[in-house]
Design an enzyme around this catalytic site. Sequence first.
Site, PDB file in Angstrom:
ATOM      1  N   ASP A   4      48.710  39.133  48.158  1.00 41.94           N
ATOM      2  CA  ASP A   4      47.759  39.746  47.437  1.00 41.94           C
ATOM      3  C   ASP A   4      46.620  38.897  46.693  1.00 41.94           C
ATOM      4  O   ASP A   4      45.500  38.993  45.545  1.00 41.94           O
ATOM      5  CB  ASP A   4      48.112  41.002  46.917  1.00 41.94           C
ATOM      6  CG  ASP A   4      46.827  41.867  46.029  1.00 41.94           C
ATOM      7  OD1 ASP A   4      45.356  41.274  47.020  1.00 41.94           O
ATOM      8  OD2 ASP A   4      46.820  43.020  45.475  1.00 41.94           O
ATOM      9  N   ASN A  53      45.791  44.836  40.276  1.00 46.24           N
ATOM     10  CA  ASN A  53      45.998  46.155  40.654  1.00 46.24           C
ATOM     11  C   ASN A  53      47.213  46.488  42.194  1.00 46.24           C
ATOM     12  O   ASN A  53      46.009  46.340  42.764  1.00 46.24           O
ATOM     13  CB  ASN A  53      44.945  46.888  40.639  1.00 46.24           C
ATOM     14  CG  ASN A  53      45.105  48.705  41.266  1.00 46.24           C
ATOM     15  OD1 ASN A  53      46.101  49.555  41.171  1.00 46.24           O
ATOM     16  ND2 ASN A  53      43.794  49.600  41.929  1.00 46.24           N
ATOM     17  N   HIS A  56      51.390  45.557  48.288  1.00 46.49           N
ATOM     18  CA  HIS A  56      51.990  45.537  47.104  1.00 46.49           C
ATOM     19  C   HIS A  56      52.162  46.925  46.433  1.00 46.49           C
ATOM     20  O   HIS A  56      51.726  47.126  44.901  1.00 46.49           O
ATOM     21  CB  HIS A  56      50.456  45.162  46.313  1.00 46.49           C
ATOM     22  CG  HIS A  56      49.964  45.682  46.320  1.00 46.49           C
ATOM     23  ND1 HIS A  56      49.278  47.696  46.119  1.00 46.49           N
ATOM     24  CD2 HIS A  56      48.959  45.426  46.692  1.00 46.49           C
ATOM     25  CE1 HIS A  56      48.454  47.794  46.774  1.00 46.49           C
ATOM     26  NE2 HIS A  56      47.516  46.515  47.062  1.00 46.49           N
ATOM     27  N   LEU A 107      40.184  36.610  51.517  1.00 48.95           N
ATOM     28  CA  LEU A 107      39.294  35.046  51.273  1.00 48.95           C
ATOM     29  C   LEU A 107      37.782  35.327  51.246  1.00 48.95           C
ATOM     30  O   LEU A 107      37.027  34.494  50.574  1.00 48.95           O
ATOM     31  CB  LEU A 107      39.499  35.648  53.611  1.00 48.95           C
ATOM     32  CG  LEU A 107      40.478  34.821  53.466  1.00 48.95           C
ATOM     33  CD1 LEU A 107      40.242  34.402  54.792  1.00 48.95           C
ATOM     34  CD2 LEU A 107      40.754  33.841  52.491  1.00 48.95           C
ATOM     35  N   ARG A 108      37.193  36.944  50.829  1.00 48.77           N
ATOM     36  CA  ARG A 108      35.684  37.304  50.004  1.00 48.77           C
ATOM     37  C   ARG A 108      34.745  36.719  50.613  1.00 48.77           C
ATOM     38  O   ARG A 108      33.589  36.204  49.795  1.00 48.77           O
ATOM     39  CB  ARG A 108      35.585  36.475  48.556  1.00 48.77           C
ATOM     40  CG  ARG A 108      36.833  36.556  47.454  1.00 48.77           C
ATOM     41  CD  ARG A 108      37.298  38.385  47.411  1.00 48.77           C
ATOM     42  NE  ARG A 108      37.826  38.353  45.904  1.00 48.77           N
ATOM     43  CZ  ARG A 108      38.530  39.407  45.764  1.00 48.77           C
ATOM     44  NH1 ARG A 108      38.581  40.500  46.481  1.00 48.77           N
ATOM     45  NH2 ARG A 108      39.588  40.197  44.670  1.00 48.77           N
TER      46      ARG A 108
HETATM   47 ZN   LIG Z   1      45.514  46.399  47.663  1.00 49.08          ZN
END
Ligand SMILES: [Zn+2]
Length: 437
Positions: A309, A282, A236, A67-68
């Site tokens: 992600d 990534n 992920h 969410l930054r």
């Molecule tokens: Zn990660």
Amino acid sequence: MKRNGTCLITGGRVIDPSQNLDTHADVLIRDGRVAEIGKGLKADKAATLDASGCVVAPGLIDMHVHLREPGFEYKEDIASGTRAAAHGGFTSVACMPNTNPVIDTPGVIDLICMRAEEAGVVNVFCIGAISTGLEGKDIANIGLLVEAGAVAVSDDGKGSQDNYVLRRALDYAKMFGVPYISHAEDKRLAADGVMHEGHYSTLLGLSGIPSASEEIHVARNAILAELTGTPCHIAHISSAGSVRIVREAKARGVPITAEVTPHHFALTDACITTYDANFKMNPPLRSEDDRQALLDGLRDGTIDCIVTDHAPHSWSEKQVEFPYAAFGVIGLETALSVACNELLHKGVLDLRGLIDRLTCAPAHILNLNTKGSLRKGVDGDVTVFDPDAETTVNADTFASKSRNTPFNGWKLKGAPVATVVAGHVVWNARAASKAEA
Ligand SMILES: [Zn+2]
């Protein structure tokens, strides 16, 4: 955020894997909780949501978002990120600790909970850091983080590079009953790679990240999960080898689970031939063989859930040469459509399987006992979606502050229609006016 809403969702096909339910019925949410599922329900003074022609499912849970906020509000904040979640059909998100400051003290959790209460549109759960500052050296005070509300611990973005520190942290996490979420990456082995190491990295002359850098950590995690008994969740997952290791560990009874993103099951490293940095993430997009292994993992249950992600980045962080661009893409507003298109309509999962991986499975992994279900008495969070609606992705219309999606312009079959949180309709595609809470 308002709670205790009352709402009647009529005429939909109700599918709830948590109670083996697949029926045409109305769903009544009263005072924020699921009150009744049945035919021809009536409710006075309730907002009514017409779900005819749609699937009515437990509210979708995205257990992996960035969410930054705090620290990187120019990319996203709690208000915009949770609005994006609602537009995508998600009623709950769990946010990763790589904020600034890092989520390694109860104070940061308190701040996020307060901001989510004020500005948030959907439920926000915090994932605490496993090490102070995500530096992988000193173990964070996991007990205090859990007491403040952390539902899991993770070093996402970095990967725990020290096996001894991780082992002790897992012992510690076990005392407080929270799972460890692993960003599986050996940083030394990944080196300065910018894409998957394989045919296309050679062709394009870009430095590669070998699958082995992920698989070594997945194997390490399986071994330490077995040693400590602490549930390990692989974030992920991206390679065939990782899927195989998780499958084998599960078969032996090791407490290990895994998640996959829509970009990893829908795209491959062949996309990078355009040098578009919206295909840079990534772990990287891997080969078609890897992608097929991810689909097999979803089919046979090796991969438990689907997450986005969601990693917002500003225009200037992506509009540079591929090697210099930031890793990561957003996903909240496209995930359900991509999943319907690539999994449901291509026969990888049926509706029940798809819903399970977006609701029951993440609720189970994070021990969210009142989420991921439509059982009577649980939180009245509901997602209404049309699996057959044709939609075209248009990043310009996103509620997210960022636009870094690899799916812009894609025509997809399947779309969210309405999002209900605690009985409040927080987003409704059919009503032109968006009644956001
Ligand atoms: Zn990660």
